[in-house]
Design a protein around this motif. Structure first.
Motif, PDB file in Angstrom:
ATOM      1  N   PHE A   1       0.835  -1.202   0.000  1.00 39.74           N
ATOM      2  CA  PHE A   1       0.000   0.000   0.000  1.00 39.74           C
ATOM      3  C   PHE A   1       0.871   1.254   0.000  1.00 39.74           C
ATOM      4  N   ILE A   2       1.863   1.302   0.885  1.00 37.16           N
ATOM      5  CA  ILE A   2       2.749   2.469   0.979  1.00 37.16           C
ATOM      6  C   ILE A   2       3.544   2.645  -0.317  1.00 37.16           C
ATOM      7  N   VAL A   3       4.066   1.558  -0.871  1.00 39.99           N
ATOM      8  CA  VAL A   3       4.834   1.632  -2.119  1.00 39.99           C
ATOM      9  C   VAL A   3       3.946   2.143  -3.255  1.00 39.99           C
ATOM     10  N   ASN A   4       2.715   1.672  -3.319  1.00 36.33           N
ATOM     11  CA  ASN A   4       1.792   2.143  -4.354  1.00 36.33           C
ATOM     12  C   ASN A   4       1.476   3.628  -4.194  1.00 36.33           C
ATOM     13  N   ILE A   5       1.337   4.086  -2.962  1.00 39.65           N
ATOM     14  CA  ILE A   5       1.114   5.515  -2.701  1.00 39.65           C
ATOM     15  C   ILE A   5       2.327   6.308  -3.194  1.00 39.65           C
ATOM     16  N   GLU A   6       3.528   5.835  -2.861  1.00 39.46           N
ATOM     17  CA  GLU A   6       4.753   6.516  -3.283  1.00 39.46           C
ATOM     18  C   GLU A   6       4.843   6.598  -4.810  1.00 39.46           C
ATOM     19  N   LYS A   7       4.488   5.517  -5.479  1.00 39.89           N
ATOM     20  CA  LYS A   7       4.546   5.505  -6.944  1.00 39.89           C
ATOM     21  C   LYS A   7       3.542   6.491  -7.536  1.00 39.89           C
ATOM     22  N   LYS A   8       2.319   6.507  -7.002  1.00 42.77           N
ATOM     23  CA  LYS A   8       1.292   7.424  -7.521  1.00 42.77           C
ATOM     24  C   LYS A   8       1.693   8.879  -7.331  1.00 42.77           C
ATOM     25  N   LEU A   9       2.323   9.177  -6.201  1.00 43.64           N
ATOM     26  CA  LEU A   9       2.698  10.555  -5.896  1.00 43.64           C
ATOM     27  C   LEU A   9       4.112  10.908  -6.348  1.00 43.64           C
ATOM     28  N   ASN A  10       4.863   9.886  -6.768  1.00 44.74           N
ATOM     29  CA  ASN A  10       6.254  10.072  -7.173  1.00 44.74           C
ATOM     30  C   ASN A  10       7.068  10.739  -6.057  1.00 44.74           C
ATOM     31  N   VAL A  11       6.930  10.177  -4.848  1.00 47.30           N
ATOM     32  CA  VAL A  11       7.661  10.660  -3.679  1.00 47.30           C
ATOM     33  C   VAL A  11       8.207   9.466  -2.905  1.00 47.30           C
ATOM     34  N   SER A  12       9.095   9.753  -1.994  1.00 48.82           N
ATOM     35  CA  SER A  12       9.556   8.762  -1.030  1.00 48.82           C
ATOM     36  C   SER A  12       9.067   9.236   0.330  1.00 48.82           C
ATOM     37  N   LEU A  13       8.172   8.487   0.926  1.00 51.21           N
ATOM     38  CA  LEU A  13       7.564   8.894   2.194  1.00 51.21           C
ATOM     39  C   LEU A  13       8.527   8.693   3.356  1.00 51.21           C
ATOM     40  N   SER A  14       8.386   9.522   4.353  1.00 49.29           N
ATOM     41  CA  SER A  14       9.233   9.428   5.544  1.00 49.29           C
ATOM     42  C   SER A  14       8.804   8.242   6.403  1.00 49.29           C
ATOM     43  N   ASP A  15       9.628   7.930   7.377  1.00 45.75           N
ATOM     44  CA  ASP A  15       9.343   6.821   8.285  1.00 45.75           C
ATOM     45  C   ASP A  15       8.054   7.014   9.070  1.00 45.75           C
TER      46      ASP A  15
END
Length: 75
Positions: free
Chosen positions: A38-52
């Motif tokens: 889920f987190i990886v898919n969110i990162e891909k959609k937003l083209n970001v790397s989320l923080s911890d």
């Protein structure tokens, strides 16, 4: 962001019955592999790397709260 979260869950094969309302994302994400996906898919959609901060399972208690946190993070 809320609609994007619902879209990611849909892409993962989940039907969000509470669309438009706040819901507990962890009702859909039940194990650690699904959570990371889920987190990886969110990162891909937003083209970001989320923080911890986004890797804590308790963040999934509110879809609207999660959406707001994502919006703030992406500013």
């Amino acid at each position: 962001m809320y609609n994007m979260i619902c879209s990611v869950l849909d892409d993962m094969g989940y039907v969000v019955l509470e669309a438009g309302e706040d819901f507990n994302i962890s009702d859909y994400i039940v194990d650690s592999i699904q959570f990371i996906s889920f987190i990886v898919n969110i990162e891909k959609k937003l083209n970001v790397s989320l923080s911890d901060d986004f890797l804590l399972p308790e963040i999934l208690k509110s879809a609207k709260g999660f959406a707001n946190k994502l919006a703030e993070y992406c500013k």
